[in-house]
Design an enzyme around this catalytic site. Structure first.
Site, PDB file in Angstrom:
ATOM      1  N   GLY A  11      12.314 -91.781  23.079  1.00 15.80           N
ATOM      2  CA  GLY A  11      12.029 -90.347  23.192  1.00 15.80           C
ATOM      3  C   GLY A  11      11.236 -89.856  21.984  1.00 15.80           C
ATOM      4  O   GLY A  11      11.427 -90.353  20.884  1.00 15.80           O
ATOM      5  N   ARG A  72       8.897 -95.789  27.241  1.00 10.57           N
ATOM      6  CA  ARG A  72       9.977 -96.764  27.364  1.00 10.57           C
ATOM      7  C   ARG A  72       9.348 -97.949  28.105  1.00 10.57           C
ATOM      8  O   ARG A  72       8.481 -97.758  28.961  1.00 10.57           O
ATOM      9  CB  ARG A  72      11.151 -96.166  28.121  1.00 10.57           C
ATOM     10  N   ASP A 103      17.969 -96.472  18.698  1.00  6.26           N
ATOM     11  CA  ASP A 103      18.608 -97.788  18.601  1.00  6.26           C
ATOM     12  C   ASP A 103      17.989 -98.816  19.546  1.00  6.26           C
ATOM     13  O   ASP A 103      17.871 -99.995  19.195  1.00  6.26           O
ATOM     14  CB  ASP A 103      20.126 -97.681  18.811  1.00  6.26           C
ATOM     15  N   THR A 126      14.790 -89.669  16.589  1.00 12.73           N
ATOM     16  CA  THR A 126      15.383 -89.192  17.838  1.00 12.73           C
ATOM     17  C   THR A 126      16.044 -87.839  17.570  1.00 12.73           C
ATOM     18  O   THR A 126      16.673 -87.669  16.530  1.00 12.73           O
ATOM     19  CB  THR A 126      16.428 -90.185  18.417  1.00 12.73           C
ATOM     20  N   ASP A 128      18.564 -86.750  18.950  1.00 14.56           N
ATOM     21  CA  ASP A 128      19.998 -86.783  19.286  1.00 14.56           C
ATOM     22  C   ASP A 128      20.935 -86.938  18.089  1.00 14.56           C
ATOM     23  O   ASP A 128      22.125 -86.638  18.200  1.00 14.56           O
ATOM     24  CB  ASP A 128      20.279 -87.929  20.272  1.00 14.56           C
ATOM     25  N   ASP A 130      22.154 -89.635  16.985  1.00 13.99           N
ATOM     26  CA  ASP A 130      23.228 -90.487  17.507  1.00 13.99           C
ATOM     27  C   ASP A 130      23.346 -91.828  16.795  1.00 13.99           C
ATOM     28  O   ASP A 130      23.971 -92.749  17.316  1.00 13.99           O
ATOM     29  CB  ASP A 130      23.032 -90.692  19.019  1.00 13.99           C
ATOM     30  N   ARG A 172      22.090 -86.486  24.725  1.00 17.73           N
ATOM     31  CA  ARG A 172      22.628 -87.652  25.462  1.00 17.73           C
ATOM     32  C   ARG A 172      24.141 -87.758  25.243  1.00 17.73           C
ATOM     33  O   ARG A 172      24.837 -86.788  25.461  1.00 17.73           O
ATOM     34  CB  ARG A 172      21.873 -88.912  25.073  1.00 17.73           C
TER      35      ARG A 172
HETATM   36  P1  ATP Z   1      15.973 -92.535  22.168  1.00 18.04           P
HETATM   37  O1  ATP Z   1      17.222 -92.482  21.346  1.00 18.04           O
HETATM   38  O2  ATP Z   1      15.050 -91.421  21.898  1.00 18.04           O
HETATM   39  O3  ATP Z   1      16.231 -92.735  23.619  1.00 18.04           O
HETATM   40  P2  ATP Z   1      15.514 -95.365  21.923  1.00 18.04           P
HETATM   41  O4  ATP Z   1      14.663 -96.154  21.010  1.00 18.04           O
HETATM   42  O5  ATP Z   1      16.999 -95.644  21.848  1.00 18.04           O
HETATM   43  O6  ATP Z   1      15.164 -93.843  21.677  1.00 18.04           O
HETATM   44  P3  ATP Z   1      15.311 -96.762  24.451  1.00 18.04           P
HETATM   45  O7  ATP Z   1      14.703 -96.318  25.736  1.00 18.04           O
HETATM   46  O8  ATP Z   1      16.722 -97.185  24.445  1.00 18.04           O
HETATM   47  O9  ATP Z   1      15.037 -95.558  23.427  1.00 18.04           O
HETATM   48  O10 ATP Z   1      14.455 -97.990  23.870  1.00 18.04           O
HETATM   49  C1  ATP Z   1      13.048 -97.876  23.708  1.00 18.04           C
HETATM   50  C2  ATP Z   1      12.415 -99.188  24.053  1.00 18.04           C
HETATM   51  O11 ATP Z   1      12.871-100.223  23.171  1.00 18.04           O
HETATM   52  C3  ATP Z   1      12.723 -99.724  25.445  1.00 18.04           C
HETATM   53  O12 ATP Z   1      11.951 -99.103  26.440  1.00 18.04           O
HETATM   54  C4  ATP Z   1      12.391-101.188  25.276  1.00 18.04           C
HETATM   55  O13 ATP Z   1      10.995-101.405  25.310  1.00 18.04           O
HETATM   56  C5  ATP Z   1      12.873-101.474  23.854  1.00 18.04           C
HETATM   57  N1  ATP Z   1      14.230-102.038  23.884  1.00 18.04           N
HETATM   58  C6  ATP Z   1      15.393-101.383  24.056  1.00 18.04           C
HETATM   59  N2  ATP Z   1      16.451-102.216  24.050  1.00 18.04           N
HETATM   60  C7  ATP Z   1      15.948-103.453  23.876  1.00 18.04           C
HETATM   61  C8  ATP Z   1      16.511-104.781  23.789  1.00 18.04           C
HETATM   62  N3  ATP Z   1      17.834-104.992  23.878  1.00 18.04           N
HETATM   63  N4  ATP Z   1      15.660-105.815  23.617  1.00 18.04           N
HETATM   64  C9  ATP Z   1      14.327-105.633  23.524  1.00 18.04           C
HETATM   65  N5  ATP Z   1      13.737-104.417  23.594  1.00 18.04           N
HETATM   66  C10 ATP Z   1      14.522-103.346  23.768  1.00 18.04           C
END
Ligand code: ATP
Length: 320
Positions: A11, A72, A103, A126, A128, A130, A172
């Site tokens: 995000g 994503r 994360d 982020t 959030d 979190d 979230r």
């Molecule tokens: P937000 O907190 O804003 O949602 P985020 O980084 O946690 O941010 P995610 O959608 O969970 O958002 O992860 C972003 C991208 O990171 C995913 O679309 C994917 O490309 C990559 N990713 C997430 N988890 C994994 C994993 N276990 N292994 C490899 N790549 C990952």
């Protein structure tokens, strides 16, 4: 290290641009070349890469969102996608990668370092808030300030009509936006995923406040706990006052970053590149007690987020 890459993922969050600027300028300070990867890991897989010079990040600090855009990308979860991502990095001679995101994005960074030897550093971006390892994530302060402004406007109109305002905010599974926005707007109650709510206690508090002369009530509901409309419907069965539910929605993600997010972005971005310059990898940067620090990526993402009970109790004590 001669060349580094930079991407924003997951995000978007206000303050990401301040971090992008700091990463680019710090890298140039150390004589490194910088490549910006657009649309997060999707852009890495699809070779959407642009060279970044000092001017490319001029004037971006006041802008919300991320100039590199974000996405994503499920492909990165698979070996094939990871190999494509690494092929792009090798094509440009990128040895170190700064990942700004949550994360999930950090887990992606870990995969690239562990399986393919790319040095990665994560910056928490982020709204959030979190992530347990850091007191604040980039964008949280701005998002809460946006909520404060919106709730203040709602309170003006709700007071004129003597209504109860139920406001749904983002976050979230984390109640921090609701908690901080609730405290900062003098909300009567908050509903967060971390604490079971007591509907009759909230109704009783509203009744008491009305008997003391109050004409408006505010309940801030975190999206991870419940839908605002659903909570308003429940509350309606216990109180006689008019209720309106409002979802603040995506407005929370945008807007010019606050001072806190601009300065945090600058400090985190700067430290991330200093770490790469020192040869570090698999680290995330964060802020604790106003000190910037770094720690192992996996250790950081495995910490379970703790809810700020003290602040929650404060809200309970100081609302009517
Ligand atoms: P937000 O907190 O804003 O949602 P985020 O980084 O946690 O941010 P995610 O959608 O969970 O958002 O992860 C972003 C991208 O990171 C995913 O679309 C994917 O490309 C990559 N990713 C997430 N988890 C994994 C994993 N276990 N292994 C490899 N790549 C990952």
């Amino acid at each position: 290290m001669k060349r580094i890459g930079l991407l924003t993922s997951g995000g978007d969050a206000p303050g990401m641009n301040a971090a992008i600027r700091a990463v680019v300028r710090t890298a140039l300070f150390y004589g490194m070349e910088v490549y910006g990867i657009r649309r997060g890991y999707a852009g890495l897989i699809e070779d959407d890469v642009i060279p970044m010079d000092a001017y490319s990040v001029s004037g971006i600090v006041p802008r919300g969102g991320t100039i590199l855009r974000t996405a994503r990308c499920l492909e990165l979860l698979e070996r094939e996608g990871q190999e494509k991502a690494v092929a792009t990095l090798r094509k440009y001679g990128i040895e170190g990668l700064v990942v700004i995101g949550g994360d999930g994005s950090f887990r992606g960074a870990k995969v690239l370092s562990e399986r393919f030897g790319i040095s990665t550093i994560g910056i928490p971006g982020t709204i959030d808030n979190d992530l347990e390892y850091t007191d604040y994530t980039l964008g949280f302060d701005t998002a809460v300030n946006t909520c404060i402004e919106a709730i203040g406007k709602l309170q003006d109109t709700m007071e004129s009509h003597e209504r109860i305002s139920v406001v749904e905010v983002m976050g979230r599974n984390c109640g921090d936006i609701a908690l901080y926005a609730g405290i900062a707007t003098g909300a009567d109650a908050i509903v967060v995923p971390e604490v079971p709510y007591d509907l009759s206690a909230i109704a009783a508090r509203i009744e008491r406040s009305r008997s003391l002369g109050k004409h408006v009530n505010t309940v801030v509901v975190a999206e991870g706990a419940m839908n605002g409309d659903a909570f308003a419907a429940l509350l309606k069965s216990l109180v006689k006052y008019d209720i309106r539910a409002t979802e603040i929605g995506h407005i929370q993600r945008g807007g010019t970053p606050t001072m806190a997010d601009r300065v945090l972005g600058a400090r985190l971005g700067n430290r991330a590149v200093c770490l790469l310059n020192e040869g570090a990898c698999d680290r995330v940067v964060g802020i604790r007690k106003n000190e910037i620090f770094d720690m192992d990526i996996i250790e950081a993402v495995s910490l379970k987020k703790q809810f700020n009970k003290e602040l929650y109790e404060t809200l309970q004590m100081i609302s009517m």
